[in-house]
Design an enzyme around this catalytic site. Structure first.
Site, PDB file in Angstrom:
ATOM      1  N   TYR A   1     -58.213  61.667 -54.088  1.00 11.06           N
ATOM      2  CA  TYR A   1     -58.255  60.280 -53.609  1.00 11.06           C
ATOM      3  C   TYR A   1     -59.450  59.563 -54.234  1.00 11.06           C
ATOM      4  CZ  TYR A   1     -54.795  61.655 -50.038  1.00 11.06           C
ATOM      5  OH  TYR A   1     -53.668  62.116 -49.386  1.00 11.06           O
TER       6      TYR A   1
HETATM    7  N1  NAP Z   1     -50.081  64.876 -48.539  1.00 10.33           N
HETATM    8  C1  NAP Z   1     -49.650  63.859 -49.210  1.00 10.33           C
HETATM    9  O1  NAP Z   1     -48.997  63.993 -50.238  1.00 10.33           O
HETATM   10  C2  NAP Z   1     -49.955  62.478 -48.724  1.00 10.33           C
HETATM   11  C3  NAP Z   1     -49.280  61.356 -49.235  1.00 10.33           C
HETATM   12  C4  NAP Z   1     -49.599  60.100 -48.723  1.00 10.33           C
HETATM   13  C5  NAP Z   1     -50.572  59.967 -47.720  1.00 10.33           C
HETATM   14  N2  NAP Z   1     -51.224  61.078 -47.261  1.00 10.33           N
HETATM   15  C6  NAP Z   1     -52.212  60.996 -46.153  1.00 10.33           C
HETATM   16  O2  NAP Z   1     -51.648  60.216 -45.122  1.00 10.33           O
HETATM   17  C7  NAP Z   1     -52.514  59.115 -44.812  1.00 10.33           C
HETATM   18  C8  NAP Z   1     -51.708  57.929 -44.395  1.00 10.33           C
HETATM   19  O3  NAP Z   1     -50.844  57.528 -45.444  1.00 10.33           O
HETATM   20  P1  NAP Z   1     -50.385  56.033 -45.600  1.00 10.33           P
HETATM   21  O4  NAP Z   1     -51.552  55.146 -45.731  1.00 10.33           O
HETATM   22  O5  NAP Z   1     -49.337  56.007 -46.658  1.00 10.33           O
HETATM   23  O6  NAP Z   1     -49.692  55.855 -44.167  1.00 10.33           O
HETATM   24  P2  NAP Z   1     -49.188  54.848 -43.110  1.00 10.33           P
HETATM   25  O7  NAP Z   1     -50.110  54.976 -41.942  1.00 10.33           O
HETATM   26  O8  NAP Z   1     -47.754  55.163 -42.946  1.00 10.33           O
HETATM   27  O9  NAP Z   1     -49.269  53.395 -43.739  1.00 10.33           O
HETATM   28  C9  NAP Z   1     -50.414  52.651 -43.878  1.00 10.33           C
HETATM   29  C10 NAP Z   1     -50.008  51.194 -43.909  1.00 10.33           C
HETATM   30  O10 NAP Z   1     -49.607  50.833 -42.581  1.00 10.33           O
HETATM   31  C11 NAP Z   1     -50.396  49.750 -42.121  1.00 10.33           C
HETATM   32  N3  NAP Z   1     -50.782  50.016 -40.737  1.00 10.33           N
HETATM   33  C12 NAP Z   1     -51.372  51.138 -40.239  1.00 10.33           C
HETATM   34  N4  NAP Z   1     -51.573  51.019 -38.913  1.00 10.33           N
HETATM   35  C13 NAP Z   1     -51.104  49.797 -38.573  1.00 10.33           C
HETATM   36  C14 NAP Z   1     -51.026  49.096 -37.349  1.00 10.33           C
HETATM   37  N5  NAP Z   1     -51.475  49.652 -36.216  1.00 10.33           N
HETATM   38  N6  NAP Z   1     -50.491  47.872 -37.358  1.00 10.33           N
HETATM   39  C15 NAP Z   1     -50.037  47.322 -38.497  1.00 10.33           C
HETATM   40  N7  NAP Z   1     -50.086  47.935 -39.703  1.00 10.33           N
HETATM   41  C16 NAP Z   1     -50.619  49.162 -39.730  1.00 10.33           C
HETATM   42  C17 NAP Z   1     -51.623  49.729 -42.994  1.00 10.33           C
HETATM   43  O11 NAP Z   1     -52.086  48.398 -43.119  1.00 10.33           O
HETATM   44  P3  NAP Z   1     -53.602  48.046 -42.744  1.00 10.33           P
HETATM   45  O12 NAP Z   1     -54.424  48.766 -43.732  1.00 10.33           O
HETATM   46  O13 NAP Z   1     -53.654  46.564 -42.836  1.00 10.33           O
HETATM   47  O14 NAP Z   1     -53.806  48.553 -41.338  1.00 10.33           O
HETATM   48  C18 NAP Z   1     -51.124  50.276 -44.315  1.00 10.33           C
HETATM   49  O15 NAP Z   1     -50.588  49.275 -45.135  1.00 10.33           O
HETATM   50  C19 NAP Z   1     -53.341  58.916 -46.088  1.00 10.33           C
HETATM   51  O16 NAP Z   1     -54.573  58.255 -45.837  1.00 10.33           O
HETATM   52  C20 NAP Z   1     -53.539  60.335 -46.531  1.00 10.33           C
HETATM   53  O17 NAP Z   1     -54.596  60.938 -45.807  1.00 10.33           O
HETATM   54  C21 NAP Z   1     -50.924  62.321 -47.741  1.00 10.33           C
END
Ligand code: NAP
Length: 323
Positions: free
Chosen positions: A57
């Site tokens: 990351y």
């Molecule tokens: N192992 C893997 O291959 C892999 C792949 C992808 C991700 N990950 C892990 O999973 C974590 C999360 O992934 P992700 O960021 O794709 O997941 P996500 O939580 O599904 O999506 C994040 C998005 O949702 C929005 N969001 C989150 N909470 C919200 C709320 N309460 N209300 C409105 N919008 C909300 C965020 O906007 P805002 O920023 O405006 O809140 C952001 O645009 C990563 O940080 C990483 O640690 C792992």
């Protein structure tokens, strides 16, 4: 905050894990170190003790930011998870993959960036076709014996690969993967076919990534482009969240949210939190308000009929998140 023991381990984690992929540089929607530290401070205030990052990351920046932000806190009270596999240096073919050499070197670099002697949960980020699983598991087992790693986990792969890894550990008497970090949310449920029943049977902890479908499960489908990440997240285009029954599910999430007077994100997270095989979704927010909103989802009670209503339009989707 609610807490649970992670899979079959005795290690206690908050039921909301804070994803740290948004800390660093490289994408317009990422947070700088000060903004990241504010989010981490608020997470700890809210009772979150579980943080997920990866060496890749922002090429190490996320680990550094997390390590620095946790510096003033009792490190023993936090659970740090990080990952290894992806390319860290395009000029060095041994700075990626899951060979003994890559794991030992990358683990040393992660410990250094995080500023800790031991990583609580060290996860392989993907399956490595070029390294025998025995080599990877022996290198990880040695890291546990050296005290550099407490538990090992892994991330998206085919269920047959995960079954092979667990079987190999058992056969050779090596540390087993205690957790599976996979792609799972109300709009993407392909993991329910094979992987999640396998995790349940093997008592493996499940920590879903993109639990809010990269934002698609947090707002009406007509408004996906309303945020910078919605406009620029290149992986979003590879997901099929709104195909099949996706739009109808998104509309039902909104309908239930309106009915209960809560946010769409809260309904989507509550749906995941009601799944017995889920330990802790890894929420990826860049906003303190959204983090607070996510934590409040723990209080939402979804009836069986609410859950069925959300699930009913789902149609099988192309597998997304690993090859
Ligand atoms: N192992 C893997 O291959 C892999 C792949 C992808 C991700 N990950 C892990 O999973 C974590 C999360 O992934 P992700 O960021 O794709 O997941 P996500 O939580 O599904 O999506 C994040 C998005 O949702 C929005 N969001 C989150 N909470 C919200 C709320 N309460 N209300 C409105 N919008 C909300 C965020 O906007 P805002 O920023 O405006 O809140 C952001 O645009 C990563 O940080 C990483 O640690 C792992």
């Amino acid at each position: 905050m609610e807490y649970t023991t992670l899979g079959s381990t005795g290690m206690t984690v908050s039921r909301i894990c804070l994803g740290c992929m948004s800390f660093g540089t490289g994408r317009e929607w990422m947070l700088d170190p000060d903004e990241s530290a504010d989010l981490i401070d608020r997470a700890i205030d809210l009772g979150i003790n579980f943080f997920d990052t990866a060496n890749v990351y922002s090429t190490g920046e996320s680990e550094e930011i997390l390590g620095d932000a946790l510096d003033g806190y009792d490190r023993d009270a936090q659970v740090i998870a990080t990952k290894v596999f992806a390319e860290m240096d395009s000029d060095n073919p041994n700075a990626s993959g899951l060979s003994r050499k890559a794991i030992e070197q990358e683990l040393a670099a992660s410990l250094d960036r995080l500023g800790v002697d031991t990583i609580d949960l060290y996860q392989t980020h993907r399956w490595d076709d070029d390294t025998p699983i025995e080599e990877t598991l022996r290198a990880l087992d040695d890291a546990v014996r050296r005290g550099q790693v407490r538990y090992i986990g892994t991330s998206s792969m085919w269920a047959h690969q995960f079954a092979e890894a667990l079987h190999t550990s058992d056969e050779l008497g090596l540390e087993r993967f205690a957790t599976m970090q996979n792609h799972y949310n109300v709009l993407y449920r392909e993991e329910e076919r094979e992987m999640l029943p396998l995790c349940e049977k093997e008592d493996v902890g499940v920590v879903p990534w993109s639990p809010l479908a990269r934002g698609v499960a947090t707002r009406p489908h007509e408004e996906i482009d309303a945020t910078t990440r919605g406009q620029t997240d290149q992986y979003l285009a590879q997901m099929s969240y709104l195909q099949g029954g996706g739009e109808a599910i998104n509309e039902r999430v909104q309908e239930l949210a309106d009915e209960k007077g809560v946010s769409m994100a809260q309904i989507s997270l509550a749906w995941l939190l009601h799944k017995e095989w889920v330990d802790a979704p890894i929420v990826g927010t860049t906003s303190v308000d959204h983090l607070e909103d996510a934590v409040e989802a723990l209080e939402i009670d979804l009836s069986r009929s609410d859950q069925e209503y959300l699930e009913e339009p789902y149609e099988p989707l192309p597998v997304a998140g690993h090859e």
